[in-house]
Design an enzyme around this catalytic site. Structure first.
Site, PDB file in Angstrom:
ATOM      1  N   CYS A  73     -16.381   2.075  -0.143  1.00 29.28           N
ATOM      2  CA  CYS A  73     -15.244   1.192   0.168  1.00 29.28           C
ATOM      3  C   CYS A  73     -14.879   1.260   1.640  1.00 29.28           C
ATOM      4  CB  CYS A  73     -14.057   1.570  -0.698  1.00 29.28           C
ATOM      5  SG  CYS A  73     -13.570   3.292  -0.529  1.00 29.28           S
ATOM      6  N   HIS A 108      -7.039   0.678  -6.752  1.00 26.01           N
ATOM      7  CA  HIS A 108      -7.339  -0.167  -5.589  1.00 26.01           C
ATOM      8  C   HIS A 108      -8.038  -1.424  -6.134  1.00 26.01           C
ATOM      9  CE1 HIS A 108      -7.815  -1.303  -1.561  1.00 26.01           C
ATOM     10  NE2 HIS A 108      -8.642  -0.388  -1.104  1.00 26.01           N
ATOM     11  N   ASP A 153     -17.013   7.608  -2.414  1.00 24.49           N
ATOM     12  CA  ASP A 153     -15.777   7.425  -1.643  1.00 24.49           C
ATOM     13  C   ASP A 153     -15.396   8.798  -1.080  1.00 24.49           C
ATOM     14  OD1 ASP A 153     -13.381   6.467  -0.584  1.00 24.49           O
ATOM     15  OD2 ASP A 153     -12.332   6.448  -2.505  1.00 24.49           O
ATOM     16  N   GLN A 163     -10.218  -3.895  -3.968  1.00 23.16           N
ATOM     17  CA  GLN A 163     -11.477  -3.288  -3.544  1.00 23.16           C
ATOM     18  C   GLN A 163     -12.548  -3.449  -4.622  1.00 23.16           C
ATOM     19  OE1 GLN A 163     -12.250  -1.462  -0.510  1.00 23.16           O
ATOM     20  NE2 GLN A 163     -14.259  -1.885  -1.363  1.00 23.16           N
ATOM     21  N   ARG A 185       0.887  -1.169   0.000  1.00 25.86           N
ATOM     22  CA  ARG A 185       0.000   0.000   0.000  1.00 25.86           C
ATOM     23  C   ARG A 185       0.921   1.215   0.000  1.00 25.86           C
ATOM     24  NH1 ARG A 185      -5.496   1.435   3.277  1.00 25.86           N
ATOM     25  NH2 ARG A 185      -6.210  -0.030   1.707  1.00 25.86           N
ATOM     26  N   ARG A 209     -13.964  -8.426   0.760  1.00 19.68           N
ATOM     27  CA  ARG A 209     -12.516  -8.205   0.598  1.00 19.68           C
ATOM     28  C   ARG A 209     -11.770  -9.485   0.969  1.00 19.68           C
ATOM     29  NH1 ARG A 209     -10.430  -3.126   0.903  1.00 19.68           N
ATOM     30  NH2 ARG A 209      -8.557  -4.219   0.241  1.00 19.68           N
TER      31      ARG A 209
HETATM   32  N1   CP Z   1     -11.403  -0.014   1.884  1.00 17.86           N
HETATM   33  C1   CP Z   1     -10.179  -0.113   2.380  1.00 17.86           C
HETATM   34  O1   CP Z   1      -9.202  -0.347   1.672  1.00 17.86           O
HETATM   35  O2   CP Z   1     -10.101   0.067   3.741  1.00 17.86           O
HETATM   36  P1   CP Z   1      -8.781   0.277   4.562  1.00 17.86           P
HETATM   37  O3   CP Z   1      -8.181   1.593   4.156  1.00 17.86           O
HETATM   38  O4   CP Z   1      -9.210   0.256   5.999  1.00 17.86           O
HETATM   39  O5   CP Z   1      -7.818  -0.852   4.262  1.00 17.86           O
HETATM   40  N1  NVA Z   2      -9.783   6.794  -1.973  1.00 12.52           N
HETATM   41  C1  NVA Z   2      -9.509   6.365  -0.633  1.00 12.52           C
HETATM   42  C2  NVA Z   2      -9.770   4.925  -0.474  1.00 12.52           C
HETATM   43  C3  NVA Z   2      -9.564   4.374   0.907  1.00 12.52           C
HETATM   44  C4  NVA Z   2      -9.789   2.906   0.987  1.00 12.52           C
HETATM   45  C5  NVA Z   2      -8.067   6.700  -0.296  1.00 12.52           C
HETATM   46  O1  NVA Z   2      -7.192   6.491  -1.151  1.00 12.52           O
HETATM   47  O2  NVA Z   2      -7.816   7.193   0.797  1.00 12.52           O
END
Ligand code: CP
Ligand code: NVA
Length: 336
Positions: A283, A148, A243, A151, A121, A311
């Site tokens: 998400c 992502h 989102d 997701q 990540r 997930r």
């Molecule tokens: N939706 C998602 O990726 O959640 P987190 O940021 O908690 O991993």
């Molecule tokens: N768009 C958001 C998604 C979090 C799961 C971010 O990148 O923070």
């Protein structure tokens, strides 16, 4: 570990969806229509028959480096790997970027000697791409600035559970043209489904992602529409998705965005424009009272916790496919 040939323990041969393998999951584009179909099919099998797969990745080790916080992604990857018989190491990388101390290439050539899969990540998609270029083991994108993919696969799996044939439904994504929007677009294109994306001017999805999604849509018959009007976007759709207005890393823009994105808030009034059965999707984490109101989040049509649950199942399928749980893997080239 990086053995020249990795073979699977046949788990459910009578129902396995067929031969599919890709080296990494950096972008939904790595899967393409065939790969997305394989993931969705395998997810269904794994969710309905978890005990069949409980030793499928026995002895395999996964390392996760996260430059940003996480609840769902971290825990579902860890729980998923454990339920397949494998183990996980988590590295909190939130204090500095992954390549701040040494080069990605050197990190990759260390990791491939110790573990079987790398889950990242990161702030930048380039970090994930760089790791995948150098490492001879699979690399999985667990969120970057650009995509992502895990997701969006879980999201479309959730829609499939609720509505059946994904080619017959339409989704409206309302808000920022961000990483989640990009992966939804690419997944929709691979499936041959229908999506409308409504964003304010200047916050549209990335043009390269749109071009790639359009190219895939030409093969699959997917319908992709881009609008600025949230009401037109949600008219009659089967699901409405939103989102955060300011993603992780964009916190300094939050105030400015809060004003600009206000017309894109998903509230009862906006949901009333969708089909009466329309699902609400997010998400998570959600900013209640900003991009979505409490009544919509907590409504009967909200599927946010189904998405979160899925997930787990989707990522198990991804790990299984990438780690050779299903097929004999070709040898990957040595050090890049
Ligand atoms: N939706 C998602 O990726 O959640 P987190 O940021 O908690 O991993
Ligand atoms: N768009 C958001 C998604 C979090 C799961 C971010 O990148 O923070």
């Amino acid at each position: 570990m990086n053995s020249p040939l990795q073979t699977r323990t046949p788990a459910a041969p009578e129902t396995f969806p067929g031969i599919f393998w890709c080296p990494d999951l950096i972008s939904t584009r790595d899967l393409g229509p065939q790969g997305v179909e394989a993931v969705l099919h395998l997810t269904e099998l794994m969710k309905s028959r978890p005990s069949v797969f409980q030793r499928a990745l026995a002895g395999k080790q996964m390392v996760m480096f996260f430059e940003k916080p996480s609840l769902r992604t971290r825990l579902t990857f860890e729980a998923g790997m454990s339920s397949l018989g494998g183990s996980t190491m988590f590295v909190d990388q939130t204090h500095s970027r992954l390549d701040a101390r040494e080069s990605l290439s050197d990190i990759a050539h260390n990791l491939e000697r110790w573990v079987d899969v790398i889950v990242l990540r990161t702030f930048s998609q380039e970090t994930i791409e760089g790791m995948a270029r150098h490492a001879t083991i699979p690399v999985i994108n667990a969120l970057s600035d650009l995509e992502h993919p895990c997701q969006a696969l879980a999201d479309y799996f959730t829609l499939q559970e609720r509505f059946g044939d994904l080619r017959k439904i339409s989704l409206a994504y309302v808000g920022d043209g961000n990483n989640v929007a990009h992966s939804l677009l690419l997944t929709c294109a691979c499936i041959g489904s229908s999506i409308r994306v409504a964003t304010p001017k200047g916050y549209e999805p990335n043009q390269q992602i749109v071009a790639d999604a359009r190219k895939i849509a030409k093969q699959t018959g997917a319908q992709l529409e881009f609008l600025t009007d949230p009401i037109a976007a949600v008219a009659g759709v089967d699901a409405v998705y939103t989102d955060a207005w300011a993603s992780m890393g964009q916190e300094s823009e939050a105030t400015e965005r809060a004003t600009l994105f206000q017309p894109y808030q998903v509230n009862r009034k906006l949901m009333a424009e969708a089909a009466p059965h329309a699902a609400f999707m997010h998400c998570l984490p959600a900013h209640r009272g900003e991009e979505v109101t409490n009544d919509v989040m907590d409504s009967e049509n909200s599927v946010i916790f189904d998405q979160a649950e899925n997930r787990l199942h989707v990522q198990k399928a991804i790990l299984y496919l990438l780690l050779g749980g299903a097929v004999r893997l070709p040898v990957r080239s040595a050090h890049a």
